[in-house]
Each structure stands twice: as C-alpha cells, then as structure tokens.
Design an enzyme around this catalytic site. Structure first.
Site, PDB file in Angstrom:
ATOM      1  N   GLY A  12     -16.466  -1.439  12.243  1.00 12.71           N
ATOM      2  CA  GLY A  12     -15.747  -0.407  11.510  1.00 12.71           C
ATOM      3  C   GLY A  12     -14.967  -0.948  10.331  1.00 12.71           C
ATOM      4  O   GLY A  12     -15.079  -0.435   9.202  1.00 12.71           O
ATOM      5  N   LEU A  50     -22.208 -15.484  17.032  1.00 13.02           N
ATOM      6  CA  LEU A  50     -21.134 -16.462  16.886  1.00 13.02           C
ATOM      7  C   LEU A  50     -21.118 -17.505  17.996  1.00 13.02           C
ATOM      8  O   LEU A  50     -20.555 -18.590  17.829  1.00 13.02           O
ATOM      9  CB  LEU A  50     -19.782 -15.743  16.827  1.00 13.02           C
ATOM     10  CG  LEU A  50     -19.526 -14.884  15.584  1.00 13.02           C
ATOM     11  CD1 LEU A  50     -18.223 -14.104  15.742  1.00 13.02           C
ATOM     12  CD2 LEU A  50     -19.479 -15.733  14.327  1.00 13.02           C
ATOM     13  N   ASN A 110      -2.399  -7.054  16.385  1.00  6.46           N
ATOM     14  CA  ASN A 110      -1.068  -6.718  16.899  1.00  6.46           C
ATOM     15  C   ASN A 110      -0.985  -6.914  18.405  1.00  6.46           C
ATOM     16  O   ASN A 110       0.104  -7.041  18.963  1.00  6.46           O
ATOM     17  CB  ASN A 110      -0.714  -5.278  16.516  1.00  6.46           C
ATOM     18  CG  ASN A 110      -1.557  -4.235  17.225  1.00  6.46           C
ATOM     19  OD1 ASN A 110      -1.185  -3.710  18.281  1.00  6.46           O
ATOM     20  ND2 ASN A 110      -2.705  -3.894  16.654  1.00  6.46           N
ATOM     21  N   TYR A 134      -8.213  -9.635  25.377  1.00  8.36           N
ATOM     22  CA  TYR A 134      -8.504  -9.560  23.941  1.00  8.36           C
ATOM     23  C   TYR A 134      -7.335 -10.128  23.131  1.00  8.36           C
ATOM     24  O   TYR A 134      -7.532 -10.927  22.208  1.00  8.36           O
ATOM     25  CB  TYR A 134      -8.769  -8.100  23.561  1.00  8.36           C
ATOM     26  CG  TYR A 134      -8.741  -7.828  22.080  1.00  8.36           C
ATOM     27  CD1 TYR A 134      -9.767  -8.280  21.254  1.00  8.36           C
ATOM     28  CD2 TYR A 134      -7.690  -7.110  21.503  1.00  8.36           C
ATOM     29  CE1 TYR A 134      -9.741  -8.027  19.883  1.00  8.36           C
ATOM     30  CE2 TYR A 134      -7.669  -6.861  20.149  1.00  8.36           C
ATOM     31  CZ  TYR A 134      -8.685  -7.312  19.335  1.00  8.36           C
ATOM     32  OH  TYR A 134      -8.653  -7.064  17.988  1.00  8.36           O
ATOM     33  N   ARG A 172       2.635   6.159  17.122  1.00  2.15           N
ATOM     34  CA  ARG A 172       2.523   4.701  17.165  1.00  2.15           C
ATOM     35  C   ARG A 172       1.997   4.158  15.840  1.00  2.15           C
ATOM     36  O   ARG A 172       2.479   3.144  15.323  1.00  2.15           O
ATOM     37  CB  ARG A 172       1.609   4.276  18.316  1.00  2.15           C
ATOM     38  CG  ARG A 172       1.377   2.766  18.401  1.00  2.15           C
ATOM     39  CD  ARG A 172       0.632   2.369  19.666  1.00  2.15           C
ATOM     40  NE  ARG A 172       0.394   0.935  19.677  1.00  2.15           N
ATOM     41  CZ  ARG A 172      -0.729   0.361  19.228  1.00  2.15           C
ATOM     42  NH1 ARG A 172      -1.720   1.105  18.753  1.00  2.15           N
ATOM     43  NH2 ARG A 172      -0.865  -0.957  19.263  1.00  2.15           N
TER      44      ARG A 172
END
Length: 272
Positions: A12, A50, A110, A134, A172
């Site tokens: 995205g 990767l 974040n 993650y 948020r």
C-alpha cells in the site's frame, strides 16, 4: 542519489510512493516478491524474496540509496515475522553493505513504542515498548540500521511511521497521521542530508494531538505540510462508530496491536 531502490513496492505505501518518488529519482528501481499489478512501461521492477540473500544482493547491485519498505507489515506468526522482517531485514542491510550502497531509509513503525500510554508524550530517547512481534521486528531493524551506520558507514534514517494516508480517519490517527508528501520529505532527508550517520525520527505530520516529540526531525530540516486538526471534526465523528477497546484505547499502539493476545496485568501497567 542517482539510482534508488524501493523495496515493498507492491504494498500500500510502496504503491503510493512509486508515483511520488519517480519525479525526484527518475532511476527508481522497484522490488517486491510479486510485481505490482499496474506496473507502468517507464518503471523497472526486480523481483526478490528478502529471505534469499543472493536475490537481495542482486537488487542492491549499483544502487546509491534504498528505501526499505519490504517485509510483513502487520502482526503475524513468529515464523512469518522471522523470515520477512528479521532475516529479510538483515539480508537487506548486509547486501547493501557488500554492494557499496551509501544510504538506507528504513521504514520502522510506531508499534516499536506501542505500549507507551497515550497521555504521555515521548521523544526518540524513550525506552522502546513494542506491542507485537511485528513491533519487535521493527526495533530489530532500527538496531541493524545503527550497526551498519556506525560500523560500516552507511547513512541510515529510521522513520517510525504512524498512519500513512490522505487524512486521519479516527481519533488515534489525529495523533499519528502522516501525509504522503510529508513521508516523501522525510525520505529525502534520509537519502540526501549531508553527513547523516544514523537518526531516528517519528513519521507524522503537523499533528496538534501528537503523542510524540519530533524535535529531532525538525532539527534535520523536516517541515511537515499536513495538519491533522484540519480533519478533526470528521475523524471524531467516525470514532463514535468504533467499538470500545479498554487496552487498545489506552496505549499508543491501539487496537488490535496492543489488545490482541493480551493477558497481562492492565491495572499494573496503568500505574507505570
């Protein structure tokens, strides 16, 4: 920067950045496991997993800079995170070193800081509190960036991206929104700022309700154009339709990142 590699180009954020970065870096090379469905005639795509070092070395060949978005972008099983975000991230930095890449912009998150409460404003010096596997993988990537910057001389900027999009869509996101043009500005700092060694910044626009102190980004020359407060009325109205989440609504990482699988002592955490 003459040749710049964009990993995660089919995702995205990568899809949006393709069109925004191309006018700035005409020799922009795209990479992902699968090619974008809308690949244009003037775009160059190099496929790579990767987790395959040989494939990663191939895509890093001849690059001056890398914008590393590639990997698994949400919470997932450890095996998935390990392969894409731990092994894959190591391969990217090591291959870049072997091939003489000068700069890397690492898309951190974040969620490295997700278990900080929303009422506490934090800077880049705050102790990391990942909210997921993650988030842990992104903290690992920041560590790799610091290692390869100081030991091997690659200039690295880690951007703890908030929420990337055209506007904040709930309460948020009023605190963590990142306008696409502002992310491009941060990327350019990472690729072009003279004498950059290693820096970490928060990927957010000019957000009045921000939980983060982004003073270091401003010192590096960042001047965000997006103002989250311009969308406050719409975002707060949308918030009324969302389900309550005691855990997710308290911590910066939000729902479901903080609340999913949570079986800790919430009362104890609130006292910290």
């Amino acid at each position: 920067m003459k040749r710049v590699l964009l990993t995660g180009a089919s995702g995205g954020v990568g899809t949006r950045l393709r069109s925004l970065l191309k006018p700035i870096y005409p020799d922009l090379i795209l990479s992902d496991i699968k090619a974008p469905s809308d690949l244009h005639d003037d775009e160059t795509f190099l496929p790579a997993d990767l987790a395959d070092m040989a494939a990663v070395e191939k895509i890093c060949e001849g690059m001056d800079g890398i914008v590393h978005l590639g990997g698994f972008s949400v919470e997932g099983p450890w095996e998935t995170i390990l392969r894409a975000n731990i092994i894959g991230c190591y391969n990217l930095f090591e291959a870049a070193h072997r091939k003489g890449v000068k700069r890397i912009v690492f898309a951190s998150s974040n969620h490295v800081m997700g278990f900080h409460p929303r009422h506490r404003k934090i800077g880049i010096e705050a102790v990391p509190k990942p909210d997921t596997r993650y988030g842990v993988s992104k903290l690992f990537g920041e560590g790799l960036g610091a290692l390869y910057a100081h030991k091997h001389g690659i200039g690295v900027l880690s951007i703890r991206i908030g929420n990337f999009g055209d506007k904040p869509v709930d309460e948020r996101r009023l605190a963590i929104w990142l306008k696409p043009d502002d992310l491009v500005q941060l990327i350019r700092i990472g690729l072009e700022k003279p004498d950059l060694v290693y820096e970490t910044v928060y990927g957010m626009s000019d957000n009045k309700r921000a939980w983060w102190d982004n003073a270091r980004a401003l010192e590096l020359g960042y001047r965000p154009s997006g103002k989250a407060e311009d969308f406050a009325a719409e975002a707060l109205e949308a918030q009324k339709k969302l389900p309550k989440d005691e855990i997710g609504d308290y911590f910066q990482g939000g729902s479901p990142f903080c609340s999913q699988e949570f079986d800790g002592d919430f009362a104890k955490l609130r006292k910290q």
